[in-house]
Motif scaffolding. Structure first.
Motif, PDB file in Angstrom:
ATOM      1  N   ARG A  45       0.828  -1.212   0.000  1.00  0.00           N
ATOM      2  CA  ARG A  45       0.000   0.000   0.000  1.00  0.00           C
ATOM      3  C   ARG A  45       0.861   1.259   0.000  1.00  0.00           C
ATOM      4  NH1 ARG A  45      -4.445  -2.009   4.531  1.00  0.00           N
ATOM      5  NH2 ARG A  45      -5.552  -3.495   3.166  1.00  0.00           N
ATOM      6  N   GLN A  46       1.986   1.204   0.735  1.00  0.00           N
ATOM      7  CA  GLN A  46       2.893   2.353   0.719  1.00  0.00           C
ATOM      8  C   GLN A  46       3.457   2.589  -0.682  1.00  0.00           C
ATOM      9  OE1 GLN A  46       5.824   1.408   3.682  1.00  0.00           O
ATOM     10  NE2 GLN A  46       4.472   1.890   5.414  1.00  0.00           N
ATOM     11  N   ILE A  47       3.850   1.523  -1.353  1.00  0.00           N
ATOM     12  CA  ILE A  47       4.390   1.657  -2.710  1.00  0.00           C
ATOM     13  C   ILE A  47       3.314   2.150  -3.666  1.00  0.00           C
ATOM     14  CG2 ILE A  47       5.288   0.319  -4.668  1.00  0.00           C
ATOM     15  CD1 ILE A  47       6.842  -1.368  -2.719  1.00  0.00           C
ATOM     16  N   LEU A  48       2.085   1.658  -3.509  1.00  0.00           N
ATOM     17  CA  LEU A  48       0.987   2.099  -4.377  1.00  0.00           C
ATOM     18  C   LEU A  48       0.735   3.597  -4.219  1.00  0.00           C
ATOM     19  CD1 LEU A  48      -1.270   1.412  -6.343  1.00  0.00           C
ATOM     20  CD2 LEU A  48      -2.719   0.829  -4.377  1.00  0.00           C
ATOM     21  N   ALA A  49       0.719   4.058  -2.973  1.00  0.00           N
ATOM     22  CA  ALA A  49       0.514   5.495  -2.750  1.00  0.00           C
ATOM     23  C   ALA A  49       1.665   6.304  -3.342  1.00  0.00           C
ATOM     24  CB  ALA A  49       0.382   5.763  -1.255  1.00  0.00           C
ATOM     25  N   LYS A  50       2.894   5.796  -3.211  1.00  0.00           N
ATOM     26  CA  LYS A  50       4.051   6.510  -3.762  1.00  0.00           C
ATOM     27  C   LYS A  50       4.041   6.499  -5.287  1.00  0.00           C
ATOM     28  CE  LYS A  50       8.856   7.269  -2.547  1.00  0.00           C
ATOM     29  NZ  LYS A  50      10.012   6.763  -1.774  1.00  0.00           N
ATOM     30  N   ILE A  51       3.554   5.415  -5.896  1.00  0.00           N
ATOM     31  CA  ILE A  51       3.452   5.361  -7.356  1.00  0.00           C
ATOM     32  C   ILE A  51       2.478   6.412  -7.868  1.00  0.00           C
ATOM     33  CG2 ILE A  51       2.533   3.951  -9.249  1.00  0.00           C
ATOM     34  CD1 ILE A  51       3.802   1.533  -7.975  1.00  0.00           C
ATOM     35  N   ILE A  52       1.329   6.521  -7.196  1.00  0.00           N
ATOM     36  CA  ILE A  52       0.340   7.527  -7.607  1.00  0.00           C
ATOM     37  C   ILE A  52       0.927   8.934  -7.483  1.00  0.00           C
ATOM     38  CG2 ILE A  52      -1.909   8.508  -7.062  1.00  0.00           C
ATOM     39  CD1 ILE A  52      -2.766   5.731  -6.117  1.00  0.00           C
ATOM     40  N   GLU A  53       1.605   9.184  -6.368  1.00  0.00           N
ATOM     41  CA  GLU A  53       2.220  10.495  -6.164  1.00  0.00           C
ATOM     42  C   GLU A  53       3.303  10.775  -7.206  1.00  0.00           C
ATOM     43  OE1 GLU A  53       4.780  12.852  -2.686  1.00  0.00           O
ATOM     44  OE2 GLU A  53       3.947  10.853  -2.325  1.00  0.00           O
ATOM     45  N   THR A  54       4.144   9.775  -7.502  1.00  0.00           N
ATOM     46  CA  THR A  54       5.230   9.962  -8.470  1.00  0.00           C
ATOM     47  C   THR A  54       4.685  10.168  -9.875  1.00  0.00           C
ATOM     48  OG1 THR A  54       6.624   8.534  -7.104  1.00  0.00           O
ATOM     49  CG2 THR A  54       7.369   8.962  -9.338  1.00  0.00           C
TER      50      THR A  54
END
Length: 245
Positions: A45-54
């Motif tokens: 979930r942390q990576i998913l949120a960071k992907i959306i932000e990036t």
């Protein structure tokens, strides 16, 4: 209970001990895999949120870089040929390393700048500021692309590992543990049945012995009442006739 619903074992005390040990190991394994799945899901979930932000940031950076390229081209002219001629080797390189998350190795990509800047003189005659700004924005875009590639790779890897871990957790929870529990219940039932049979057998033996003892006592009492019980005779008291040779 059919044979497919339990493990084929001979019901005994040793089998009961073995099945209890297997049940304890399965429960411990289920707990560890559950914790691993939770840790992987948290990182997922942390990576998913960071992907959306990036990705959102990537869109803004690419838009600014494209606009900056148009400004630099307008100010300094077409400088692409000069850039290509000055390229000797890659200044920005990608290096990879491993990150361990709950026993899962995730690839991490990083941008590394090596060597001197070969484009320092580009736009020296005119448009130098716009060219430098364009170079800075595209360098930022490349860094974001590498970061996004790292996040996407980790995302796919975690997705596959989470699916496998969840399948294992469900298999242990819904197949292995219930099967061992049914086997333990079967062994317990068989052992209890054996104990009941042994108790019934011993009880019948005691009843038969008691019946035989009562019959013997009754027979002795009857013989005593009739006076038919004889004393044991002493061989020394017998009078044998003399033998003549």
């Amino acid at each position: 209970m059919s044979g497919k619903d339990r493990i084929a074992v001979f019901p005994s005390r040793a089998a009961m001990t073995l099945m209890k040990a297997r049940l304890k190991g399965a429960q411990k394994g289920h707990s560890l895999l559950k914790k691993k799945a939770d840790a992987l899901m948290l990182r997922f979930r942390q990576i998913l949120a960071k992907i959306i932000e990036t990705k959102m940031l990537m869109g803004d950076v690419m838009k600014e870089a494209s606009f900056s390229l148009a400004e630099a081209t307008y100010s300094a002219g077409d400088f692409s040929l000069g850039v290509l001629q000055n390229v000797d080797k890659a200044q920005t390189k990608v290096k990879s390393r491993k990150d361990n998350v709950a026993g899962v190795s995730l690839p991490i990509f990083e941008c590394v700048s090596e060597g001197a800047d070969t484009f320092m003189l580009t736009g020296l005659s005119r448009g130098g500021q716009q060219v430098a700004h364009c170079k800075e924005l595209f360098g930022k875009a490349v860094t974001l692309l590498v970061e996004l590639a790292s996040l996407q790779t980790s995302f796919i890897t975690l997705d596959e590992v989470i699916k496998i871990t969840n399948r294992r957790v469900n298999a242990i929870e819904h197949v292995i543990i219930p099967r061992i529990e049914r086997t333990i219940s079967y062994i317990t039932t068989e052992l209890d049945e054996r104990e009941r049979e042994e108790f019934y057998r011993l009880k019948k033996i005691q009843e038969k012995k008691k019946k035989m003892r009562d019959e013997n006592e009754a027979e002795k009492a009857r013989l005593q009442a009739l006076g038919q019980r004889k004393e044991a005779r002493n061989l020394l008291d017998q009078d044998d006739p003399d033998l003549l040779f």
